[in-house]
Design a protein around this motif. Structure first.
Motif, PDB file in Angstrom:
ATOM      1  N   ASN A  83       0.851  -1.184   0.000  1.00  0.00           N
ATOM      2  CA  ASN A  83       0.000   0.000   0.000  1.00  0.00           C
ATOM      3  C   ASN A  83       0.892   1.242   0.000  1.00  0.00           C
ATOM      4  OD1 ASN A  83      -1.617   2.182   0.948  1.00  0.00           O
ATOM      5  ND2 ASN A  83      -2.900   0.831   2.180  1.00  0.00           N
ATOM      6  N   HIS A  84       0.614   2.172  -0.926  1.00  0.00           N
ATOM      7  CA  HIS A  84       1.403   3.406  -1.035  1.00  0.00           C
ATOM      8  C   HIS A  84       0.496   4.633  -0.982  1.00  0.00           C
ATOM      9  CE1 HIS A  84       5.341   5.099  -1.622  1.00  0.00           C
ATOM     10  NE2 HIS A  84       5.106   5.588  -2.830  1.00  0.00           N
ATOM     11  N   THR A  85      -0.593   4.514  -0.243  1.00  0.00           N
ATOM     12  CA  THR A  85      -1.695   5.467  -0.122  1.00  0.00           C
ATOM     13  C   THR A  85      -2.505   5.510  -1.421  1.00  0.00           C
ATOM     14  OG1 THR A  85      -0.679   7.564  -0.872  1.00  0.00           O
ATOM     15  CG2 THR A  85      -0.296   6.903   1.433  1.00  0.00           C
ATOM     16  N   PHE A  86      -3.690   6.087  -1.348  1.00  0.00           N
ATOM     17  CA  PHE A  86      -4.545   6.158  -2.541  1.00  0.00           C
ATOM     18  C   PHE A  86      -4.116   7.284  -3.475  1.00  0.00           C
ATOM     19  CE2 PHE A  86      -8.261   7.229  -5.059  1.00  0.00           C
ATOM     20  CZ  PHE A  86      -8.670   5.964  -5.488  1.00  0.00           C
ATOM     21  N   ASN A  87      -3.608   8.382  -2.912  1.00  0.00           N
ATOM     22  CA  ASN A  87      -3.261   9.551  -3.738  1.00  0.00           C
ATOM     23  C   ASN A  87      -1.817   9.998  -3.593  1.00  0.00           C
ATOM     24  OD1 ASN A  87      -6.453  10.294  -2.860  1.00  0.00           O
ATOM     25  ND2 ASN A  87      -5.936  10.427  -5.034  1.00  0.00           N
ATOM     26  N   HIS A  88      -0.917   9.093  -3.169  1.00  0.00           N
ATOM     27  CA  HIS A  88       0.502   9.417  -3.000  1.00  0.00           C
ATOM     28  C   HIS A  88       0.674  10.630  -2.096  1.00  0.00           C
ATOM     29  CE1 HIS A  88       4.782  10.025  -4.168  1.00  0.00           C
ATOM     30  NE2 HIS A  88       4.733   8.717  -4.359  1.00  0.00           N
ATOM     31  N   LEU A  89       0.107  10.536  -0.898  1.00  0.00           N
ATOM     32  CA  LEU A  89       0.138  11.649   0.038  1.00  0.00           C
ATOM     33  C   LEU A  89       1.418  11.682   0.851  1.00  0.00           C
ATOM     34  CD1 LEU A  89      -3.490  11.673   1.505  1.00  0.00           C
ATOM     35  CD2 LEU A  89      -2.593  12.888  -0.487  1.00  0.00           C
ATOM     36  N   ASN A  90       1.875  12.895   1.116  1.00  0.00           N
ATOM     37  CA  ASN A  90       3.010  13.145   1.990  1.00  0.00           C
ATOM     38  C   ASN A  90       2.492  13.256   3.420  1.00  0.00           C
ATOM     39  OD1 ASN A  90       5.073  14.399   3.515  1.00  0.00           O
ATOM     40  ND2 ASN A  90       5.880  15.458   1.725  1.00  0.00           N
ATOM     41  N   GLY A  91       2.919  12.349   4.297  1.00  0.00           N
ATOM     42  CA  GLY A  91       2.426  12.361   5.667  1.00  0.00           C
ATOM     43  C   GLY A  91       2.736  13.646   6.409  1.00  0.00           C
ATOM     44  N   TRP A  92       3.875  14.264   6.128  1.00  0.00           N
ATOM     45  CA  TRP A  92       4.264  15.483   6.828  1.00  0.00           C
ATOM     46  C   TRP A  92       3.315  16.641   6.530  1.00  0.00           C
ATOM     47  CZ3 TRP A  92      10.337  16.027   6.330  1.00  0.00           C
ATOM     48  CH2 TRP A  92      10.936  14.961   7.026  1.00  0.00           C
ATOM     49  N   LEU A 122       6.541  10.333   7.612  1.00  0.00           N
ATOM     50  CA  LEU A 122       5.442  10.109   8.548  1.00  0.00           C
ATOM     51  C   LEU A 122       5.651  10.978   9.782  1.00  0.00           C
ATOM     52  CD1 LEU A 122       5.068   6.207   8.628  1.00  0.00           C
ATOM     53  CD2 LEU A 122       3.403   7.836   7.718  1.00  0.00           C
ATOM     54  N   ARG A 123       4.552  11.465  10.350  1.00  0.00           N
ATOM     55  CA  ARG A 123       4.605  12.131  11.641  1.00  0.00           C
ATOM     56  C   ARG A 123       4.597  11.071  12.741  1.00  0.00           C
ATOM     57  NH1 ARG A 123      -0.070  16.797  11.149  1.00  0.00           N
ATOM     58  NH2 ARG A 123       0.813  17.973   9.387  1.00  0.00           N
ATOM     59  N   PRO A 124       5.105  11.419  13.928  1.00  0.00           N
ATOM     60  CA  PRO A 124       5.132  10.436  15.015  1.00  0.00           C
ATOM     61  C   PRO A 124       3.771   9.829  15.336  1.00  0.00           C
ATOM     62  CG  PRO A 124       6.552  12.273  15.559  1.00  0.00           C
ATOM     63  CD  PRO A 124       5.838  12.651  14.291  1.00  0.00           C
ATOM     64  N   ARG A 125       2.724  10.649  15.401  1.00  0.00           N
ATOM     65  CA  ARG A 125       1.402  10.099  15.729  1.00  0.00           C
ATOM     66  C   ARG A 125       0.865   9.234  14.596  1.00  0.00           C
ATOM     67  NH1 ARG A 125      -2.053  14.648  19.179  1.00  0.00           N
ATOM     68  NH2 ARG A 125      -0.602  14.758  20.949  1.00  0.00           N
ATOM     69  N   GLN A 126       1.200   9.563  13.379  1.00  0.00           N
ATOM     70  CA  GLN A 126       0.818   8.718  12.249  1.00  0.00           C
ATOM     71  C   GLN A 126       1.490   7.358  12.378  1.00  0.00           C
ATOM     72  OE1 GLN A 126       2.084  11.168   8.977  1.00  0.00           O
ATOM     73  NE2 GLN A 126       0.243  12.438   9.007  1.00  0.00           N
ATOM     74  N   THR A 127       2.761   7.391  12.721  1.00  0.00           N
ATOM     75  CA  THR A 127       3.520   6.149  12.889  1.00  0.00           C
ATOM     76  C   THR A 127       2.894   5.277  13.971  1.00  0.00           C
ATOM     77  OG1 THR A 127       5.582   7.182  12.183  1.00  0.00           O
ATOM     78  CG2 THR A 127       5.765   5.184  13.504  1.00  0.00           C
ATOM     79  N   GLN A 128       2.591   5.888  15.109  1.00  0.00           N
ATOM     80  CA  GLN A 128       2.019   5.139  16.224  1.00  0.00           C
ATOM     81  C   GLN A 128       0.720   4.443  15.821  1.00  0.00           C
ATOM     82  OE1 GLN A 128       1.616   7.997  19.370  1.00  0.00           O
ATOM     83  NE2 GLN A 128       3.829   8.381  19.499  1.00  0.00           N
ATOM     84  N   PHE A 129      -0.130   5.156  15.119  1.00  0.00           N
ATOM     85  CA  PHE A 129      -1.406   4.573  14.712  1.00  0.00           C
ATOM     86  C   PHE A 129      -1.214   3.483  13.659  1.00  0.00           C
ATOM     87  CE2 PHE A 129      -4.943   4.405  11.709  1.00  0.00           C
ATOM     88  CZ  PHE A 129      -5.998   4.107  12.554  1.00  0.00           C
ATOM     89  N   LEU A 130      -0.394   3.775  12.655  1.00  0.00           N
ATOM     90  CA  LEU A 130      -0.242   2.836  11.540  1.00  0.00           C
ATOM     91  C   LEU A 130       0.413   1.534  11.966  1.00  0.00           C
ATOM     92  CD1 LEU A 130       0.788   5.365   8.761  1.00  0.00           C
ATOM     93  CD2 LEU A 130      -1.380   4.135   8.943  1.00  0.00           C
ATOM     94  N   LEU A 131       1.318   1.587  12.934  1.00  0.00           N
ATOM     95  CA  LEU A 131       1.984   0.364  13.385  1.00  0.00           C
ATOM     96  C   LEU A 131       1.011  -0.616  14.042  1.00  0.00           C
ATOM     97  CD1 LEU A 131       5.385   1.714  14.766  1.00  0.00           C
ATOM     98  CD2 LEU A 131       5.074   0.110  12.870  1.00  0.00           C
TER      99      LEU A 131
END
Length: 217
Positions: A83-92, A122-131
């Protein structure tokens, strides 16, 4: 600015990300980001087939929807899907909730827990959720095939000079990278085959087990 070879201290700073697959065998994990794209992705599949090579394709969901027949060619070839996101989004530069929904939209198409953030950001909170839901796959070696400021030859050298057993290598099956990809990929496949390497796809279940073992260590 980007790093061709991910330093070990960065890998150690983010131990929950997969940077490479520890191996004493000569095995390399080729990955392709941003497809599927007509003309480019089928050509990549042809090159891989010449070496009985398996790879992992981190697909953009929007491209899957636009080119379902190309996506099915990837699956039919026995390759792994990410998975590489639906729209190639930059997490930052993305708010968390829309970013998560975008990833889930793509996950509904890819049916995989393997995820690579576009640009590796990725932002830290994004990382925490995605993991909690995905296995985040980064890379050990970046080819630089997307970079208009390097030569085709340098793109190839970026790979051949930096791969080690278990390396995860990033190419892009995109129009932007196509020129350098068409030069570097066949030569890289030939080079590593001559060196006795085999080319494997990332195994989703093995990665889950490996990550669970690291958490409990």
């Amino acid at each position: 600015m980007y790093l061709i070879k991910t330093p070990k201290f960065i890998q150690e700073l983010f131990p929950n990300f997969t940077w490479k697959i520890p191996s004493e065998d000569k095995v390399v994990y080729l990955t392709f980001d941003d497809g599927p794209i007509p003309g480019v992705t089928p050509w990549v599949l042809e090159q891989l087939a010449q070496y009985n090579a398996k790879a992992t394709f981190f697909c953009v969901g929007n491209n899957i929807e636009k080119h379902p027949e190309v996506f099915e060619q990837v699956r039919a070839g026995g390759h792994s899907i990410g998975n590489h996101t639906f729209n190639h989004l930059n997490g930052w530069s993305s708010d968390n909730l829309p970013y998560f929904h975008n990833i889930r939209h793509c996950a509904n198409l890819t049916k995989t827990v393997l995820f690579r953030p576009p640009y590796g950001k990725l932002r830290p909170r994004q990382t925490q959720f995605l993991l909690r839901h995905y296995r985040i796959v980064m890379w050990d070696v970046l080819s630089g095939d997307f970079d208009p400021n390097i030569t085709e030859e340098q793109c190839l050298l970026n790979v051949t000079r930096n791969v080690e057993p278990g390396s995860i290598v990033v190419f892009h099956d995109s129009l932007k990278a196509e020129e350098k990809l068409r030069y570097a990929l066949p030569k890289a496949l030939a080079y590593f085959a001559e060196q006795g390497y085999r080319f494997e796809a990332l195994n989703e279940q093995e990665m889950i087990v490996h990550q669970d073992q690291r958490k409990s260590a």
